[in-house]
Design an enzyme around this catalytic site. Sequence first.
Site, PDB file in Angstrom:
ATOM      1  N   GLU A   1       0.825  -1.211   0.000  1.00 44.70           N
ATOM      2  CA  GLU A   1       0.000   0.000   0.000  1.00 44.70           C
ATOM      3  C   GLU A   1       0.858   1.259   0.000  1.00 44.70           C
ATOM      4  O   GLU A   1       0.584   2.226  -0.723  1.00 44.70           O
ATOM      5  CB  GLU A   1      -0.928   0.002   1.214  1.00 44.70           C
ATOM      6  CG  GLU A   1      -2.125  -0.931   1.097  1.00 44.70           C
ATOM      7  CD  GLU A   1      -3.154  -0.666   2.184  1.00 44.70           C
ATOM      8  OE1 GLU A   1      -3.293   0.507   2.596  1.00 44.70           O
ATOM      9  OE2 GLU A   1      -3.811  -1.626   2.616  1.00 44.70           O
TER      10      GLU A   1
ATOM     11  N   ASP B   1      -5.741  -9.908   1.197  1.00 44.40           N
ATOM     12  CA  ASP B   1      -5.624  -8.522   1.641  1.00 44.40           C
ATOM     13  C   ASP B   1      -6.347  -8.375   2.976  1.00 44.40           C
ATOM     14  O   ASP B   1      -7.469  -7.888   3.061  1.00 44.40           O
ATOM     15  CB  ASP B   1      -6.221  -7.575   0.595  1.00 44.40           C
ATOM     16  CG  ASP B   1      -5.930  -6.110   0.927  1.00 44.40           C
ATOM     17  OD1 ASP B   1      -5.218  -5.856   1.922  1.00 44.40           O
ATOM     18  OD2 ASP B   1      -6.420  -5.231   0.208  1.00 44.40           O
TER      19      ASP B   1
ATOM     20  N   SER C   1       5.312 -19.799  -1.974  1.00 40.65           N
ATOM     21  CA  SER C   1       5.243 -21.237  -1.757  1.00 40.65           C
ATOM     22  C   SER C   1       4.621 -21.917  -2.954  1.00 40.65           C
ATOM     23  O   SER C   1       4.034 -21.268  -3.822  1.00 40.65           O
ATOM     24  CB  SER C   1       4.420 -21.583  -0.494  1.00 40.65           C
ATOM     25  OG  SER C   1       3.847 -20.462   0.103  1.00 40.65           O
TER      26      SER C   1
ATOM     27  N   ASP D   1      -5.210  -3.175   6.146  1.00 42.05           N
ATOM     28  CA  ASP D   1      -5.471  -1.873   5.545  1.00 42.05           C
ATOM     29  C   ASP D   1      -4.800  -0.798   6.385  1.00 42.05           C
ATOM     30  O   ASP D   1      -4.821  -0.859   7.632  1.00 42.05           O
ATOM     31  CB  ASP D   1      -6.979  -1.575   5.481  1.00 42.05           C
ATOM     32  CG  ASP D   1      -7.617  -2.046   4.177  1.00 42.05           C
ATOM     33  OD1 ASP D   1      -6.879  -2.501   3.288  1.00 42.05           O
ATOM     34  OD2 ASP D   1      -8.850  -1.963   4.064  1.00 42.05           O
TER      35      ASP D   1
END
Length: 819
Positions: A195, A333, A261, A336
Amino acid sequence: MVLIFRWMVRLAGTLIAVSVLAVLGIYFLASRSLPEYDKELAVSGLDARLEIVRDNANVPHILGASDADVFFGLGYAHAQDRLWQMMTLRRTVQGRLSEVFGTRTVEIDTVMRHLDLYPLAQAAVPYQDERTQMALSAYARGVNARLQEINENALGRGAPEMFLFDMPIAPWQPADSIAMIKLMALRLSGQVDTEVLRARTSLRLPAERLIDILPDAPGTGVVALPRYAQLLGGELPQLAAIDGEFDPLSPFGPARLAGASNAWAAAGSRSAAGGTLLASDPHMGFSAPGAWYLARLELQSGGVIGATIPGIPAVLSGRSDALGWGITAAYMDDQDLFIEQLNPENSNEYRTPTGFKPFRTRQSILQVAEEKPITLTLRWSDNGPILPPDFQDVGSVTPKDHVAALGWSALTTEDTSASAAINLMSAQTVDEAMQAGEAMIAPALNLVLVDSRQIAMKTLGRMPRRQSSHQTKGRMPSPGWIATNRWQGSLSYAANPESKNPIGGILGNTNNKTVDRPFPLHVSYDWGDTQRIQRWTRLMQGRQVHTRDSFIETQLDTVSPAARTLLPLIGAELWFTGEAAPEGTTERRRQRALALLADWNGEMNEHLPEPMIYSAWVRALQERLIRDDLGPLADEFMHMEPLFIERVFRDVDGASAWCDVIQSAPVESCSDMARLALDDALLWIDEAYGLSLESLQWGEAHEAAHIHPVLGNVPLLRSFVNIRQTTSGGDHTLMRGLSSGEVDAPYRNVHGAGYRGVYDFADPDSSVFVIATGQSGHFLSRYYDDLGELWRRGEYIPMSLDTDLARAAAVGVTILTPK
């Protein structure tokens, strides 16, 4: 003169003797902490006789009368082999490293105190189910039994590092293991860094160029982002200088080290032997000792064997007789950044949708070795803890009179992730395993599963519930006082992506994009792979049926799809053009490099020169493309982004504009940039290695560096504690070895598969696994790096639940009895 000479000889002899005695004394004290595996010991906290059989690779097979005793044995074994690692990691999550290491770790401790992970772990203990609380308590008793043994028998404080650093050791608590899971979640999270980088880059680029350098994973739909400066209004943040130094003790790094991974599975219909197959190789940053520890637990529900992390009483990737499971980082996600506006009249208040509100605050005293204590004021808004401005450089995107808060799924007291890990080991079917996974909060993982009949993949972790009108869709920091930007709780587990028994009989993940759903059900806009998945798909589809060996071959594959795609593009106007140039000229060296690359199949083999030439070329090319547009911010793009190069050379939406140097009068073409970058690369190779191009070996540059977090840079000692191996692979190969991107050693391998396992349910005991270093964290132990050479060569050790096989070549059997 003769007398002076004699005295000098005597003095020299005395100094040598004292030095030898000192070295012998240090060795004696350090060797006292080497664990003894062949013994019988009475301990407190055990209910019945417990046996720990160490096979010839020093993998403990823990056999007890009850599950509680087995978890006790795992705690004891972890503490035998990885005590220093466990205690250091516990101090990391507690924010107490500076008590031992001084000012070096003050910034790390400051961030950890602000995140408040350890108090959250303590508060989470009562939220675990009864079985998990039993396991955590028994495991803690096992660790403490080893601590008591060390104290009573003067066993060198348990680890040689303890002689060099004054680290008081408190008893292990159940909350410590929950804290280790939270620390793992932190290491696998890169959304904050992403971000911040996107926000900083948007301040320098128009939207159409931003999507070039920070491209979306292939798929439909591109979300239009607002300009970050317009989003917040007010005074723009000052772009701070970035400190490129990365402390190995730090659990938070750039997004490039957030996790990667591979895991995939085949149904019986796609298996030559008719049984299901699974391969798993989770990737983390390299260290010595490594993150993973192999163990077998004989539970009442059946034996389980695989990879554990010291401090956590669970096999995180492994198998039982009935079930196999592997993990990849999901790139969900679940974080934030919220920019909170301070009250101009009272900086202890922040703006909310309904007006100004006071922060929740608490004082915290940070003790620093040989320095005065530091008093920290911890603050929380409704959106989460307020972050220090130097954490992931959030200060560079935080305007004056604002602060940044972190929303993160892991920041909850009701964290039942430990229960998910414990109960997964007892699951007998894919359906039971998926049900157990519902308790996982963080880290966000893709769980790949097989039983005797089924294969499946389920994303674990709690997804935040965002409103569709969120201003940045979670891709950049957003104003925390806007109601539509705030989280509205979390989505249900049913919303997490799931695939079960696909028609093709094969499924898997390489950190690639897993779903194509609109925001806010999108899971993420930032994924960890767009390249490896191409190679994996081809290898899976290239065979009608697979075997254990074909899965191993895929796991060790070193062909770069990025190289195969980019070389024809960037060299399109350079291949075999022009007349032969005289020997010794730049043009002649360029022609030789191009001739080598023309016959290369993209295999990043450690013995070949072509991977070095290709890597240096594309690195120099990206540098030339972005430096004039981004200035100092270009330093943040340390790794070549294949999608960016491809967009530029295919001129997608005008992306070829990157090829023109803004400051120069002529209009440079992409072919010009490719040619100049190749010359840059060849000059760098000549200065760094001074060899003919044909004599180069990729492995010399791509050396896996397993560095001791504390002693790795200490002269003399670093020769004993660091583990280095020349390796094949690269940033975009299935056998991934992420390069550091650092100026002094840009291709050093710093992040890869610390654990590899392949499970064959047609013959479960033919399954294999390996770790990148060794089982022991004691650098004087022969088990400190013994598995590393097998790992480097792509070899494995048996992953068997056959107790007789473990006993047949045991290096020691420890019998623990109740005191």
